[in-house]
Design a protein around this motif. Structure first.
Motif, PDB file in Angstrom:
ATOM      1  N   ALA A   1       0.826  -1.202   0.000  1.00 28.36           N
ATOM      2  CA  ALA A   1       0.000   0.000   0.000  1.00 28.36           C
ATOM      3  C   ALA A   1       0.861   1.253   0.000  1.00 28.36           C
ATOM      4  O   ALA A   1       0.580   2.221  -0.718  1.00 28.36           O
ATOM      5  CB  ALA A   1      -0.936  -0.003   1.212  1.00 28.36           C
TER       6      ALA A   1
ATOM      7  N   GLU B   1       3.932   1.525  -1.126  1.00 30.52           N
ATOM      8  CA  GLU B   1       4.686   1.634  -2.378  1.00 30.52           C
ATOM      9  C   GLU B   1       3.876   2.248  -3.511  1.00 30.52           C
ATOM     10  O   GLU B   1       4.450   2.771  -4.459  1.00 30.52           O
ATOM     11  CB  GLU B   1       5.227   0.261  -2.791  1.00 30.52           C
ATOM     12  N   THR B   2       2.559   2.202  -3.415  1.00 30.28           N
ATOM     13  CA  THR B   2       1.756   2.798  -4.487  1.00 30.28           C
ATOM     14  C   THR B   2       1.902   4.306  -4.514  1.00 30.28           C
ATOM     15  O   THR B   2       1.739   4.928  -5.564  1.00 30.28           O
ATOM     16  CB  THR B   2       0.254   2.476  -4.321  1.00 30.28           C
ATOM     17  N   GLY B   3       2.186   4.892  -3.361  1.00 31.70           N
ATOM     18  CA  GLY B   3       2.306   6.339  -3.283  1.00 31.70           C
ATOM     19  C   GLY B   3       0.977   7.064  -3.396  1.00 31.70           C
ATOM     20  O   GLY B   3       0.934   8.275  -3.581  1.00 31.70           O
ATOM     21  N   ARG B   4      -0.110   6.349  -3.285  1.00 29.79           N
ATOM     22  CA  ARG B   4      -1.439   6.937  -3.473  1.00 29.79           C
ATOM     23  C   ARG B   4      -2.190   7.178  -2.176  1.00 29.79           C
ATOM     24  O   ARG B   4      -3.321   7.647  -2.206  1.00 29.79           O
ATOM     25  CB  ARG B   4      -2.274   6.040  -4.375  1.00 29.79           C
ATOM     26  N   LEU B   5      -1.579   6.865  -1.049  1.00 30.09           N
ATOM     27  CA  LEU B   5      -2.262   7.054   0.226  1.00 30.09           C
ATOM     28  C   LEU B   5      -2.144   8.508   0.673  1.00 30.09           C
ATOM     29  O   LEU B   5      -1.109   9.137   0.477  1.00 30.09           O
ATOM     30  CB  LEU B   5      -1.627   6.164   1.302  1.00 30.09           C
ATOM     31  N   PRO B   6      -3.190   9.020   1.288  1.00 30.62           N
ATOM     32  CA  PRO B   6      -3.076  10.350   1.891  1.00 30.62           C
ATOM     33  C   PRO B   6      -1.973  10.319   2.957  1.00 30.62           C
ATOM     34  O   PRO B   6      -1.701   9.277   3.564  1.00 30.62           O
ATOM     35  CB  PRO B   6      -4.439  10.580   2.533  1.00 30.62           C
TER      36      PRO B   6
ATOM     37  N   THR C   1      -2.798   8.766   6.396  1.00 29.71           N
ATOM     38  CA  THR C   1      -2.979   7.313   6.292  1.00 29.71           C
ATOM     39  C   THR C   1      -1.633   6.623   6.113  1.00 29.71           C
ATOM     40  O   THR C   1      -1.365   5.590   6.724  1.00 29.71           O
ATOM     41  CB  THR C   1      -3.912   6.974   5.111  1.00 29.71           C
ATOM     42  N   ALA C   2      -0.775   7.198   5.279  1.00 29.84           N
ATOM     43  CA  ALA C   2       0.557   6.625   5.059  1.00 29.84           C
ATOM     44  C   ALA C   2       1.352   6.598   6.362  1.00 29.84           C
ATOM     45  O   ALA C   2       2.028   5.609   6.661  1.00 29.84           O
ATOM     46  CB  ALA C   2       1.303   7.415   3.990  1.00 29.84           C
TER      47      ALA C   2
END
Length: 79
Positions: free
Chosen positions: A26, A28-33, A36-37
């Motif tokens: 999750a 590694e996608t770099g798409r989390l706010p 959340t990250a």
């Protein structure tokens, strides 16, 4: 944590490692706010600590076996 709501200290090694892998994917996608990250990262750190604890305990058990009852097996004698 997703499937397991147990605290990391209550997870076995395999469950902790599986959850850690999910968190890494999750992140590694770099798409989390950001918030959340950061939460997932914190969960990951706790899971790494749990995995290390379980591995350390296993190592201590192996050392106890080696120092106590483990005897090398001799290869069968050739006839």
């Amino acid at each position: 944590m997703s499937e397991s709501t147990a605290a990391p200290e209550h997870l076995d090694f395999e469950a902790a490692l599986t959850e850690l892998e999910r968190i890494v994917q999750a992140l590694e996608t770099g798409r989390l706010p950001l918030e959340t990250a950061l939460q997932r990262y914190q969960q990951g750190v706790a899971l790494v600590r749990r995995c290390r604890q379980v591995l350390d305990e296993a190592e201590q058990r192996l050392l106890a076996i080696e120092n106590g009852t483990l005897v090398p097996l001799d290869p069968p004698a050739e006839r």
